[in-house]
Design a protein around this motif. Structure first.
Motif, PDB file in Angstrom:
ATOM      1  N   ILE A 168       0.678  -1.145  -0.010  1.00  0.00           N
ATOM      2  CA  ILE A 168      -0.293   0.112  -0.146  1.00  0.00           C
ATOM      3  C   ILE A 168       0.740   1.108   0.068  1.00  0.00           C
ATOM      4  O   ILE A 168       0.606   2.218  -0.780  1.00  0.00           O
ATOM      5  CB  ILE A 168      -0.992  -0.273   1.306  1.00  0.00           C
ATOM      6  N   LEU A 169       1.874   1.402   0.984  1.00  0.00           N
ATOM      7  CA  LEU A 169       2.858   2.443   0.613  1.00  0.00           C
ATOM      8  C   LEU A 169       3.567   2.667  -0.405  1.00  0.00           C
ATOM      9  O   LEU A 169       3.547   3.778  -0.948  1.00  0.00           O
ATOM     10  CB  LEU A 169       3.711   2.358   2.107  1.00  0.00           C
ATOM     11  N   VAL A 170       3.921   1.559  -1.055  1.00  0.00           N
ATOM     12  CA  VAL A 170       4.665   1.759  -2.440  1.00  0.00           C
ATOM     13  C   VAL A 170       3.853   2.287  -3.560  1.00  0.00           C
ATOM     14  O   VAL A 170       4.127   3.366  -4.080  1.00  0.00           O
ATOM     15  CB  VAL A 170       5.331   0.524  -2.874  1.00  0.00           C
ATOM     16  N   LEU A 171       2.393   1.754  -3.553  1.00  0.00           N
ATOM     17  CA  LEU A 171       1.788   2.293  -4.427  1.00  0.00           C
ATOM     18  C   LEU A 171       1.136   3.890  -4.150  1.00  0.00           C
ATOM     19  O   LEU A 171       0.914   4.744  -5.101  1.00  0.00           O
ATOM     20  CB  LEU A 171       0.163   1.502  -4.456  1.00  0.00           C
ATOM     21  N   TRP A 172       1.074   4.091  -2.669  1.00  0.00           N
ATOM     22  CA  TRP A 172       0.654   5.556  -2.390  1.00  0.00           C
ATOM     23  C   TRP A 172       2.008   6.317  -2.950  1.00  0.00           C
ATOM     24  O   TRP A 172       1.715   7.512  -3.377  1.00  0.00           O
ATOM     25  CB  TRP A 172       0.616   5.575  -1.101  1.00  0.00           C
ATOM     26  N   PHE A 173       3.109   5.919  -2.706  1.00  0.00           N
ATOM     27  CA  PHE A 173       4.156   6.760  -3.116  1.00  0.00           C
ATOM     28  C   PHE A 173       4.355   7.087  -4.664  1.00  0.00           C
ATOM     29  O   PHE A 173       4.606   7.958  -5.169  1.00  0.00           O
ATOM     30  CB  PHE A 173       5.653   5.986  -2.861  1.00  0.00           C
ATOM     31  N   SER A 174       4.018   5.987  -5.505  1.00  0.00           N
ATOM     32  CA  SER A 174       3.947   6.029  -6.820  1.00  0.00           C
ATOM     33  C   SER A 174       2.837   7.113  -7.324  1.00  0.00           C
ATOM     34  O   SER A 174       2.993   7.938  -8.048  1.00  0.00           O
ATOM     35  CB  SER A 174       3.770   4.793  -7.258  1.00  0.00           C
ATOM     36  N   PHE A 175       1.736   6.977  -6.699  1.00  0.00           N
ATOM     37  CA  PHE A 175       0.540   7.778  -6.768  1.00  0.00           C
ATOM     38  C   PHE A 175       0.982   9.450  -6.480  1.00  0.00           C
ATOM     39  O   PHE A 175       0.828  10.088  -7.413  1.00  0.00           O
ATOM     40  CB  PHE A 175      -0.419   7.454  -6.093  1.00  0.00           C
ATOM     41  N   ARG A 176       1.494   9.654  -5.363  1.00  0.00           N
ATOM     42  CA  ARG A 176       2.087  10.816  -4.986  1.00  0.00           C
ATOM     43  C   ARG A 176       3.258  11.518  -6.010  1.00  0.00           C
ATOM     44  O   ARG A 176       3.146  12.665  -6.440  1.00  0.00           O
ATOM     45  CB  ARG A 176       2.716  10.900  -3.765  1.00  0.00           C
ATOM     46  N   VAL A 177       4.323  10.592  -6.520  1.00  0.00           N
ATOM     47  CA  VAL A 177       4.974  11.163  -7.535  1.00  0.00           C
ATOM     48  C   VAL A 177       4.386  11.609  -8.788  1.00  0.00           C
ATOM     49  O   VAL A 177       4.739  12.453  -9.507  1.00  0.00           O
ATOM     50  CB  VAL A 177       6.245  10.209  -7.526  1.00  0.00           C
ATOM     51  N   ARG A 178       3.514  10.427  -9.293  1.00  0.00           N
ATOM     52  CA  ARG A 178       2.963  10.786 -10.543  1.00  0.00           C
ATOM     53  C   ARG A 178       2.062  12.161 -10.622  1.00  0.00           C
ATOM     54  O   ARG A 178       2.181  12.692 -11.409  1.00  0.00           O
ATOM     55  CB  ARG A 178       2.105   9.711 -10.984  1.00  0.00           C
ATOM     56  N   ARG A 179       1.439  12.272  -9.379  1.00  0.00           N
ATOM     57  CA  ARG A 179       0.508  13.570  -9.351  1.00  0.00           C
ATOM     58  C   ARG A 179       1.466  14.855  -9.219  1.00  0.00           C
ATOM     59  O   ARG A 179       0.947  15.655  -9.804  1.00  0.00           O
ATOM     60  CB  ARG A 179      -0.364  13.304  -8.079  1.00  0.00           C
ATOM     61  N   ASN A 180       2.613  14.698  -8.512  1.00  0.00           N
ATOM     62  CA  ASN A 180       3.382  15.827  -8.498  1.00  0.00           C
ATOM     63  C   ASN A 180       3.840  16.189  -9.631  1.00  0.00           C
ATOM     64  O   ASN A 180       4.110  17.386 -10.134  1.00  0.00           O
ATOM     65  CB  ASN A 180       4.545  15.687  -7.186  1.00  0.00           C
ATOM     66  N   ARG A 181       4.494  15.141 -10.400  1.00  0.00           N
ATOM     67  CA  ARG A 181       4.941  15.227 -11.904  1.00  0.00           C
ATOM     68  C   ARG A 181       3.899  16.000 -12.818  1.00  0.00           C
ATOM     69  O   ARG A 181       4.128  17.093 -13.798  1.00  0.00           O
ATOM     70  CB  ARG A 181       5.481  14.041 -12.610  1.00  0.00           C
ATOM     71  N   ARG A 182       2.675  15.566 -12.595  1.00  0.00           N
ATOM     72  CA  ARG A 182       1.632  16.129 -13.550  1.00  0.00           C
ATOM     73  C   ARG A 182       1.200  17.447 -13.146  1.00  0.00           C
ATOM     74  O   ARG A 182       1.331  18.490 -13.982  1.00  0.00           O
ATOM     75  CB  ARG A 182       0.505  15.149 -13.365  1.00  0.00           C
ATOM     76  N   ASN A 183       1.180  17.887 -11.926  1.00  0.00           N
ATOM     77  CA  ASN A 183       1.053  19.390 -11.535  1.00  0.00           C
ATOM     78  C   ASN A 183       2.129  20.217 -11.763  1.00  0.00           C
ATOM     79  O   ASN A 183       1.894  21.426 -12.147  1.00  0.00           O
ATOM     80  CB  ASN A 183       0.652  19.265 -10.103  1.00  0.00           C
ATOM     81  N   ARG A 184       3.455  19.845 -11.981  1.00  0.00           N
ATOM     82  CA  ARG A 184       4.338  20.770 -12.305  1.00  0.00           C
ATOM     83  C   ARG A 184       4.530  20.863 -13.686  1.00  0.00           C
ATOM     84  O   ARG A 184       4.798  22.089 -14.181  1.00  0.00           O
ATOM     85  CB  ARG A 184       5.770  19.978 -11.857  1.00  0.00           C
ATOM     86  N   GLY A 185       4.166  20.028 -14.494  1.00  0.00           N
ATOM     87  CA  GLY A 185       4.368  20.070 -16.002  1.00  0.00           C
ATOM     88  C   GLY A 185       3.194  20.334 -16.622  1.00  0.00           C
ATOM     89  O   GLY A 185       2.518  21.232 -16.877  1.00  0.00           O
TER      90      GLY A 185
END
Length: 71
Positions: A54-71
């Motif tokens: 669960i923590l790995v999937l949550w981390f992946s989701f957060r990183v993906r969302r942060n990348r999308r919001n920056r670009g």
């Protein structure tokens, strides 16, 4: 990030799948769950792997969302 998602799902399956199999009363000696090799640490090893997934999937989701919001 796809590799991280795959790892997270595998950890979830290895953890909670084994726990679910035990709860259902199935024989876990014939399955290929990693936690079956350490029966003295059950159910804690299963819960740990599931939570780690669960923590790995949550981390992946957060990183993906942060990348999308920056670009």
């Amino acid at each position: 990030m796809v590799l991280v998602d795959i790892i997270g799902v595998l950890l979830l399956i290895q953890g909670f799948g084994s726990l679910g199999q035990r709860i259902a009363g199935k024989d876990t000696t014939e399955s290929f769950f990693v936690v079956n090799y350490v029966p003295q640490y059950q159910p804690y090893a299963s819960i740990l792997l599931g939570v780690l997934g669960i923590l790995v999937l949550w981390f992946s989701f957060r990183v993906r969302r942060n990348r999308r919001n920056r670009g």
